[in-house]
Motif scaffolding. Structure first.
Motif, PDB file in Angstrom:
ATOM      1  N   LEU A  44     -22.717  12.592  67.953  1.00  0.00           N
ATOM      2  CA  LEU A  44     -23.799  13.567  68.047  1.00  0.00           C
ATOM      3  C   LEU A  44     -23.427  14.855  67.322  1.00  0.00           C
ATOM      4  O   LEU A  44     -24.227  15.418  66.564  1.00  0.00           O
ATOM      5  N   PHE A  45     -22.202  15.347  67.530  1.00  0.00           N
ATOM      6  CA  PHE A  45     -21.768  16.577  66.870  1.00  0.00           C
ATOM      7  C   PHE A  45     -21.768  16.417  65.351  1.00  0.00           C
ATOM      8  O   PHE A  45     -21.943  17.393  64.614  1.00  0.00           O
ATOM      9  N   SER A  46     -21.575  15.188  64.878  1.00  0.00           N
ATOM     10  CA  SER A  46     -21.577  14.970  63.434  1.00  0.00           C
ATOM     11  C   SER A  46     -22.963  15.152  62.834  1.00  0.00           C
ATOM     12  O   SER A  46     -23.115  15.266  61.617  1.00  0.00           O
ATOM     13  N   GLN A  47     -23.997  15.174  63.696  1.00  0.00           N
ATOM     14  CA  GLN A  47     -25.370  15.326  63.224  1.00  0.00           C
ATOM     15  C   GLN A  47     -25.831  16.786  63.193  1.00  0.00           C
ATOM     16  O   GLN A  47     -26.967  17.074  62.805  1.00  0.00           O
ATOM     17  N   VAL A  48     -24.966  17.690  63.609  1.00  0.00           N
ATOM     18  CA  VAL A  48     -25.349  19.098  63.725  1.00  0.00           C
ATOM     19  C   VAL A  48     -25.811  19.679  62.395  1.00  0.00           C
ATOM     20  O   VAL A  48     -26.818  20.396  62.325  1.00  0.00           O
ATOM     21  N   ASP A  49     -25.092  19.384  61.329  1.00  0.00           N
ATOM     22  CA  ASP A  49     -25.468  19.957  60.025  1.00  0.00           C
ATOM     23  C   ASP A  49     -26.866  19.505  59.609  1.00  0.00           C
ATOM     24  O   ASP A  49     -27.649  20.281  59.047  1.00  0.00           O
ATOM     25  N   GLY A  50     -27.183  18.243  59.887  1.00  0.00           N
ATOM     26  CA  GLY A  50     -28.521  17.743  59.565  1.00  0.00           C
ATOM     27  C   GLY A  50     -29.586  18.417  60.402  1.00  0.00           C
ATOM     28  O   GLY A  50     -30.689  18.708  59.904  1.00  0.00           O
ATOM     29  N   GLU A  57     -35.481  24.211  57.114  1.00  0.00           N
ATOM     30  CA  GLU A  57     -36.694  23.821  56.392  1.00  0.00           C
ATOM     31  C   GLU A  57     -37.951  24.306  57.111  1.00  0.00           C
ATOM     32  O   GLU A  57     -38.898  24.777  56.479  1.00  0.00           O
ATOM     33  N   ILE A  58     -37.952  24.231  58.439  1.00  0.00           N
ATOM     34  CA  ILE A  58     -39.120  24.647  59.211  1.00  0.00           C
ATOM     35  C   ILE A  58     -39.314  26.157  59.153  1.00  0.00           C
ATOM     36  O   ILE A  58     -40.436  26.653  58.987  1.00  0.00           O
ATOM     37  N   THR A  59     -38.216  26.905  59.302  1.00  0.00           N
ATOM     38  CA  THR A  59     -38.310  28.363  59.435  1.00  0.00           C
ATOM     39  C   THR A  59     -38.216  29.114  58.115  1.00  0.00           C
ATOM     40  O   THR A  59     -38.645  30.265  58.036  1.00  0.00           O
ATOM     41  N   GLY A  60     -37.608  28.489  57.107  1.00  0.00           N
ATOM     42  CA  GLY A  60     -37.359  29.210  55.864  1.00  0.00           C
ATOM     43  C   GLY A  60     -36.116  30.066  55.927  1.00  0.00           C
ATOM     44  O   GLY A  60     -35.820  30.814  54.980  1.00  0.00           O
ATOM     45  N   LEU A  61     -35.353  29.967  57.010  1.00  0.00           N
ATOM     46  CA  LEU A  61     -34.110  30.728  57.164  1.00  0.00           C
ATOM     47  C   LEU A  61     -32.940  29.876  56.690  1.00  0.00           C
ATOM     48  O   LEU A  61     -32.745  28.759  57.172  1.00  0.00           O
ATOM     49  N   GLU A  62     -32.149  30.387  55.764  1.00  0.00           N
ATOM     50  CA  GLU A  62     -31.043  29.596  55.242  1.00  0.00           C
ATOM     51  C   GLU A  62     -29.890  29.521  56.241  1.00  0.00           C
ATOM     52  O   GLU A  62     -29.682  30.436  57.046  1.00  0.00           O
ATOM     53  N   ARG A  64     -26.251  29.973  56.893  1.00  0.00           N
ATOM     54  CA  ARG A  64     -25.230  30.778  56.214  1.00  0.00           C
ATOM     55  C   ARG A  64     -23.806  30.344  56.506  1.00  0.00           C
ATOM     56  O   ARG A  64     -22.889  30.639  55.743  1.00  0.00           O
ATOM     57  N   LYS A  65     -23.600  29.653  57.622  1.00  0.00           N
ATOM     58  CA  LYS A  65     -22.241  29.227  57.975  1.00  0.00           C
ATOM     59  C   LYS A  65     -22.311  28.085  58.977  1.00  0.00           C
ATOM     60  O   LYS A  65     -23.322  27.922  59.668  1.00  0.00           O
ATOM     61  N   PRO A  66     -21.259  27.284  59.067  1.00  0.00           N
ATOM     62  CA  PRO A  66     -21.221  26.223  60.076  1.00  0.00           C
ATOM     63  C   PRO A  66     -21.202  26.825  61.482  1.00  0.00           C
ATOM     64  O   PRO A  66     -20.818  27.979  61.669  1.00  0.00           O
ATOM     65  N   VAL A  67     -21.628  26.033  62.468  1.00  0.00           N
ATOM     66  CA  VAL A  67     -21.647  26.480  63.857  1.00  0.00           C
ATOM     67  C   VAL A  67     -20.556  25.735  64.627  1.00  0.00           C
ATOM     68  O   VAL A  67     -20.629  24.511  64.774  1.00  0.00           O
ATOM     69  N   PRO A  68     -19.527  26.433  65.106  1.00  0.00           N
ATOM     70  CA  PRO A  68     -18.482  25.772  65.909  1.00  0.00           C
ATOM     71  C   PRO A  68     -19.085  25.184  67.174  1.00  0.00           C
ATOM     72  O   PRO A  68     -19.991  25.766  67.766  1.00  0.00           O
ATOM     73  N   ARG A  69     -18.572  24.029  67.614  1.00  0.00           N
ATOM     74  CA  ARG A  69     -19.109  23.389  68.811  1.00  0.00           C
ATOM     75  C   ARG A  69     -18.003  22.671  69.580  1.00  0.00           C
ATOM     76  O   ARG A  69     -17.035  22.207  68.983  1.00  0.00           O
ATOM     77  N   GLU A  70     -18.224  22.557  70.881  1.00  0.00           N
ATOM     78  CA  GLU A  70     -17.280  21.846  71.730  1.00  0.00           C
ATOM     79  C   GLU A  70     -17.954  21.458  73.042  1.00  0.00           C
ATOM     80  O   GLU A  70     -19.079  21.888  73.336  1.00  0.00           O
ATOM     81  N   LEU A  71     -17.263  20.644  73.837  1.00  0.00           N
ATOM     82  CA  LEU A  71     -17.772  20.181  75.121  1.00  0.00           C
ATOM     83  C   LEU A  71     -17.254  21.050  76.251  1.00  0.00           C
ATOM     84  O   LEU A  71     -16.141  21.583  76.180  1.00  0.00           O
TER      85      LEU A  71
END
Length: 439
Positions: A44-50, A57-62, A64-71
């Motif tokens: 699931l975490f591997s799908q975060v970038d997608g 695409e929906i908002t038009g906001l680019e 800018r950086k990856p989002v760190p994530r953890e359980l």
């Protein structure tokens, strides 16, 4: 479920401070919790970038950086909530918020605000985006069918944070009304985007389709009651916790339908300032400002000091009328709110509390009606009430909480409650509560 992006959500009306730190969000509208092994979340975490790309695409906001994530485990989430509350608040502030809720009759005398909020948030939190660390967390017990919804909701916060600095966005709110409105901006947008992301996978969209938005908002209200801790909480806590998600989503829908993709940025750059702006989006688009009335004046004996004050908005009045009277009355009258404030004074030695409160309505007949309705509210919240004088513009009396005076003039209703018995009538030379408290 709930992102404490507003301390009005965390502490009923304790707006601002805690909101920045405790960001427990989820969406309580599907299923029971299920313990999931950590390896099931790796994919699931591997799908975060997608997911981020879809939101961009929906908002038009680019992005800018990856989002760190953890359980996080349940215990870890509870500790996070408790630590953020400890960092951003203190026992005295919580006590004063409890006093506000008790004086208006929203909760009983034995209500534990901090404990109730921690319990509800721990029950509801299935994913988190922490503004302080800018990390995304997924709870280990998040049901499999909820994982994508939860992550998209939190990623919407993360994307907005990269463009609008959500920590600062919350911190710069200058009043309780601004705080709850800004919370609705953040949670409403994240809830809207979460739903839109899923709908687009089947070729549908909420854009221009208010009925879909109403269905999504309604589902959150209905399904929230399936959670035992939440459903047993006082009405005020339940309504203020749901408000940013359900009403915020409908507000977002209205602004998108009026402004298009520009709405995703506009509501952060020109945020709403009252709960009325959220409940009545046209008031936001028309730039209608609250017209807060002056508090009633009274001279009190020495020893009283002001300990708490703030604004009381359309949402507060909707809950008050709904709790003590009916939903129909609340829905009919509360939209005509135009401003409100309160002040609490407390005796240094005895602890006797006096509430001063004023609300402005749209029309004189609304104020007259509210005077009659508030008499009924007083009876219900105090039980034993003795009315001593009653006219079309003023009511005085006493209860076991002290004496009180209700009045209305033109569009303004005022109330002073918990007075010492010899202070029901205003003195010849009136002085404001705030001025007296300063002495």
């Amino acid at each position: 479920m709930f992102n404490s992006s507003s301390s009005k959500i965390l502490f009923g009306r304790l707006l601002g401070a805690i909101a920045v730190a405790v960001l427990a969000v989820g969406y309580p509208i599907w299923g029971q919790e299920t313990e999931r092994a950590a390896e099931r979340h790796t994919e699931l975490f591997s799908q975060v970038d997608g997911m981020l790309a879809s939101l961009s695409e929906i908002t038009g906001l680019e992005v800018r950086k990856p989002v760190p994530r953890e359980l996080l485990t349940r215990d870890e989430i509870r500790k996070l909530i408790e630590s953020r509350i400890a960092q951003e608040s203190n026992p005295e502030k919580v006590r004063r918020e409890e006093l506000f809720l008790k004086l208006f009759g929203f909760v009983g005398d034995d209500f534990d605000l901090k404990g109730e909020v921690v319990d509800v948030l721990t029950e509801q939190a299935i994913a988190l985006y922490d503004f302080k660390t800018r990390r995304l967390y997924l709870a280990t017990w998040t049901p499999e069918e909820m994982q994508e919804f939860a992550l998209v909701h939190e990623l919407a916060h993360a994307l907005a944070d990269q463009h609008f600095n959500l920590k600062r966005f919350v911190k710069t709110a200058s009043s309780s009304e601004e705080d709850i409105a800004r919370s609705a901006v953040m949670e409403g947008q994240a809830s809207w985007l979460m739903t839109e992301h899923v709908l687009r996978q089947s070729g549908r969209s909420m854009v221009g389709n208010r009925l879909l938005a109403i269905a999504a908002a309604s589902a959150s209200k209905v399904e929230a009651d399936r959670f035992p801790v939440f459903s047993a909480a006082p009405l005020f806590l339940r309504e203020t916790m749901l408000f940013p998600y359900a009403e915020g989503l409908l507000f977002q829908q209205e602004i998108i339908d009026k402004l298009g993709a520009q709405a995703f940025s506009e509501i952060f750059r020109r945020p709403p300032s009252t709960s009325q702006h959220i409940l009545e989006p046209d008031s936001y688009l028309e730039k209608r400002l609250a017209n807060h009335p002056a508090l009633p004046k009274l001279e009190l004996p020495k020893g009283f000091r002001r300990i708490h004050y703030g604004e009381i908005g359309q949402l507060d009045h909707r809950i008050l009328l709904k709790q003590f009277l009916t939903r129909e009355i609340a829905d009919d009258l509360s939209p005509r709110w135009r401003g409100g404030r309160y002040e609490i004074l407390e005796h240094r030695k005895t602890g006797q509390a006096v509430l001063a409160y004023a609300v402005r309505w749209e029309r004189p007949e609304d104020a007259a009606r509210y005077l009659d309705l508030y008499k009924m509210i007083c009876k219900k919240k105090w039980g034993e009430v003795e009315f001593e004088t009653e006219t079309d513009s003023e009511v005085t009396g006493r209860s076991e909480e002290g004496s009180f005076r209700l009045a209305r003039k033109e569009t303004v209703f005022t109330s002073i409650e918990g007075l010492p018995d010899d202070k029901v009538k205003p003195p010849a030379r009136e002085r404001s509560l705030a001025f007296h408290a300063a002495n």
